[in-house]
Design a protein around this motif. Structure first.
Motif, short mmCIF file in Angstrom:
data_model
loop_
_atom_site.label_atom_id
_atom_site.label_comp_id
_atom_site.label_asym_id
_atom_site.label_seq_id
_atom_site.Cartn_x
_atom_site.Cartn_y
_atom_site.Cartn_z
N ALA A 40 8.33 -3.46 14.29
CA ALA A 40 8.08 -2.70 15.42
C ALA A 40 6.78 -2.28 15.19
O ALA A 40 6.00 -1.63 16.09
N ASP A 41 6.35 -1.97 13.51
CA ASP A 41 4.51 -1.69 13.62
C ASP A 41 3.92 -2.92 13.47
O ASP A 41 2.73 -3.31 13.42
N GLY A 42 4.30 -4.35 14.12
CA GLY A 42 3.60 -5.71 14.37
C GLY A 42 3.88 -6.54 12.80
O GLY A 42 3.91 -7.58 13.36
N SER A 43 4.53 -6.23 11.88
CA SER A 43 3.83 -6.71 10.99
C SER A 43 5.42 -7.68 10.50
O SER A 43 6.16 -7.98 11.26
N LEU A 44 5.35 -8.81 10.10
CA LEU A 44 6.50 -10.06 9.63
C LEU A 44 7.23 -9.01 8.58
O LEU A 44 6.92 -9.03 8.16
#
Length: 172
Positions: free
Chosen positions: A55-59
């Protein structure tokens, strides 16, 4: 009260059968307001390798392992407009949605869903101290999850893990 006792007893029997290595087929039991409940046995969700965007864009390299540690009951079908209107006859579905009372209810808030769960609990004769959503004001307009929601016997919304576990129905 009688329906609640039967549900609790069936969940305990279901858990016993699962731990005793007997073959367990899904057990269906009638719930409040015409809901048909499916008892789910405890189990693990698979961990999928590979990268996923969080959700925070990290993988993430892989998903964390998750499990359902206790049996639970979940409605076999979505709540219908007709079922919801038994609880709240003033609720009117959006004109662009389903034209049939047998269609799924939609567009209700989390507060309305929690209130419906408490109403189902009351319809089943479940004691109020076992309701899963507690009033935060005198008018009981605002509800919040009980701190011990997973150990209570009232109707509640499934957790994310329970929802995925039930949807997978034993598949990976």
């Amino acid at each position: 009260m009688q329906a609640w006792g039967k549900l609790s007893e069936r969940i305990e029997q279901h858990a016993y059968r699962h731990t005793s290595n007997e073959v367990c087929l899904p057990e269906l039991i009638p719930g409040a307001n015409g809901h048909l409940l499916v008892l789910q046995q405890p189990g693990d969700l698979p961990v999928h390798p590979g990268k996923r965007r969080l959700a925070d864009g990290s993988l993430s390299a892989r998903l964390r392992p998750r499990s359902v540690s206790s049996p639970f009951a979940i409605a076999m079908y979505e709540t219908t407009i007709s079922q919801y209107q038994e609880y709240d006859p003033t609720w009117v579905p959006h004109p662009l949605g389903s034209k049939y009372r047998s269609g799924p209810v939609y567009g209700i808030s989390a507060q309305q869903a929690a209130a419906y769960c408490n109403w189902l609990s009351a319809q089943s004769g479940i004691p109020q101290d076992q309701f899963c959503y507690l009033a935060t004001d005198a008018e009981e307009e605002f509800l919040e999850s009980a701190p011990d929601i997973l150990s209570r016997r009232g109707y509640r919304l499934p957790t994310e893990t329970e929802w995925e576990y039930a949807c997978r129905a034993g598949t990976t």
